[in-house]
Scaffold this active site. Structure first.
Site, short mmCIF file in Angstrom:
data_model
loop_
_atom_site.label_atom_id
_atom_site.label_comp_id
_atom_site.label_asym_id
_atom_site.label_seq_id
_atom_site.Cartn_x
_atom_site.Cartn_y
_atom_site.Cartn_z
N ASP A 135 -5.63 -3.13 -2.93
CA ASP A 135 -4.67 -2.94 -1.84
C ASP A 135 -4.00 -4.25 -1.42
O ASP A 135 -4.67 -5.26 -1.21
CB ASP A 135 -5.37 -2.32 -0.64
CG ASP A 135 -4.40 -1.73 0.35
OD1 ASP A 135 -3.69 -2.51 1.01
OD2 ASP A 135 -4.34 -0.50 0.45
N SER A 176 0.83 -1.19 0.00
CA SER A 176 0.00 0.00 0.00
C SER A 176 0.88 1.26 0.00
O SER A 176 1.80 1.36 -0.81
CB SER A 176 -0.95 -0.03 1.20
OG SER A 176 -1.98 0.92 1.06
#
Length: 383
Positions: A207, A45
């Site tokens: 993500d 991320s």
């Protein structure tokens, strides 16, 4: 066997500014022209963005940290997603219209925010061609970016590294050698529903924390025997809620984000510690037979509640975003960590950088022992 040290940077949106503070403390151990003290860089991320930026400056640790420090200290929300009233309304209207269309007519990803500004920022700041050069010169062994595939629910570690490093395949996770580019970073940082998924390799990714069941798998497969971890899980100081009331949607959403970004990394660290303790009871000759090795770790986590810090800077958030969050019950007093992930404003990121620096300086002896170095007296801290 010489040490191969990996840096693992967890995910957490705006919380990733904390990682820069820890790196600022570490950089004081090295002269200005020194390469990064890590052979392997791994990120998920927002941590993937920090890791990749460091990879482009692997030949000069000071320059890499200084650049990240400048970017995070001058951050604004509109550099990550459109935050003006017109931008938010335009995007939400577009999402509403597309939601009424048939799937074969509209194939765009739905999302709460439009993160096109982040794509533009990454294209401007990160020179991906430098990664190959740093690997070729030996300044870096590998850099990996974790992303989650929505098509098969697998966790992918996209890595760029020495040609001798093989791909790997395990249960619901794998590592793939590739040339990293902006889309990999956008995929890794695409918080579910908040930012749109990204099309990569004929599949859709989001993500990296979503399907990540073994965050330490990537550095270990890439050859690390020491891992320096900067986790963004912080203590929560909110008062306990009455059991007679249902938790609000904002509180539940905050818990979900905390779970996605922190729980698997904490669990993997516990599992690694148990394996290390078990290996201490096994003779070295037999350790090789079971294909396991001890991994030394040094873990940093924020010493203060990042949600509480974010609440102090709540008014810094753009009006349109505050108004949108209020619809789902998120305000300055809300017991939710969501703001701490989405508040990309310099007042907040500066506070996190300073906290990371203070936390690392309070454990400077541990850092010195882990890397086997002493602070360079010729190197003043980055300010």
């Amino acid at each position: 066997m010489s040490d191969k040290i990996a840096l693992v940077l967890g995910g957490g949106g705006a919380r990733a500014a904390y990682q820069i503070g820890v790196l600022k403390a570490l950089v004081q151990f090295y002269p200005r022209n020194h390469h990064i003290p890590f052979n392997i860089l791994c990120g998920t991320s927002a941590g993937a963005i920090n890791a990749t930026s460091l990879a482009t400056h692997a030949s000069c640790f000071h320059l890499g940290v200084k650049k990240l420090d400048w970017v995070w200290r001058h951050f604004h929300t509109n550099k990550v997603y459109r935050a003006s009233i017109s931008g938010v309304l335009s995007h939400l209207s577009s999402m509403a219209i597309k939601g009424l269309q048939l799937d074969r007519v509209n194939t765009d990803a739905g999302s709460l925010f439009d993160n096109q500004p982040l794509r533009e920022l990454l294209n401007e700041l990160i020179d991906f061609a430098r990664i190959d050069r740093n690997i070729a010169t030996g300044a870096l062994n590998a850099v990996s970016v974790d992303a989650s595939c929505y098509n098969n629910s697998h966790s992918y570690s996209f890595f760029q590294g020495q040609p001798t490093i093989d791909d790997w395949q395990r249960a619901r996770r794998c590592g793939k050698q590739t040339q990293l580019h902006t889309e990999h970073l956008l995929a890794s940082s695409a918080i579910p529903l908040v930012f749109p998924s990204v099309h990569l390799n004929r599949a859709y990714f989001g993500d990296g924390s979503v399907h990540q069941i073994a965050p330490l798998s990537s550095p270990i497969h890439l050859g690390a025997n020491k891992i320096f971890v900067i986790n963004l899980d912080s203590p929560h100081t909110a008062a306990a809620q009455s059991a007679s009331h249902h938790p609000k949607a904002a509180t539940i959403a905050g818990h979900l984000l905390d779970t996605i970004f922190s729980d698997t990394l904490n669990s993997d660290l516990e599992r690694l510690e148990r394996i290390n303790n078990t290996l201490d009871l096994i003779p070295p000759a037999k350790q090789q037979q079971i294909n396991l090795r001890k991994i030394e770790t040094l873990v940093f986590k924020p010493s203060e509640d990042l949600s509480a810090i974010a609440s102090r800077y709540y008014e810094e958030m753009p009006f349109a975003i505050r108004s949108l969050l209020k619809i789902i019950g998120i305000n300055k007093q809300a017991d939710s960590s969501i703001v701490s992930y989405l508040l990309f404003e310099s007042a907040y990121t500066n506070a996190l950088i300073d906290l990371g620096y203070q936390d690392a300086m309070s454990r400077i002896d541990e850092i010195s022992a882990f890397f086997g170095v002493e602070i360079s007296t010729k190197t003043p801290p980055i300010r």
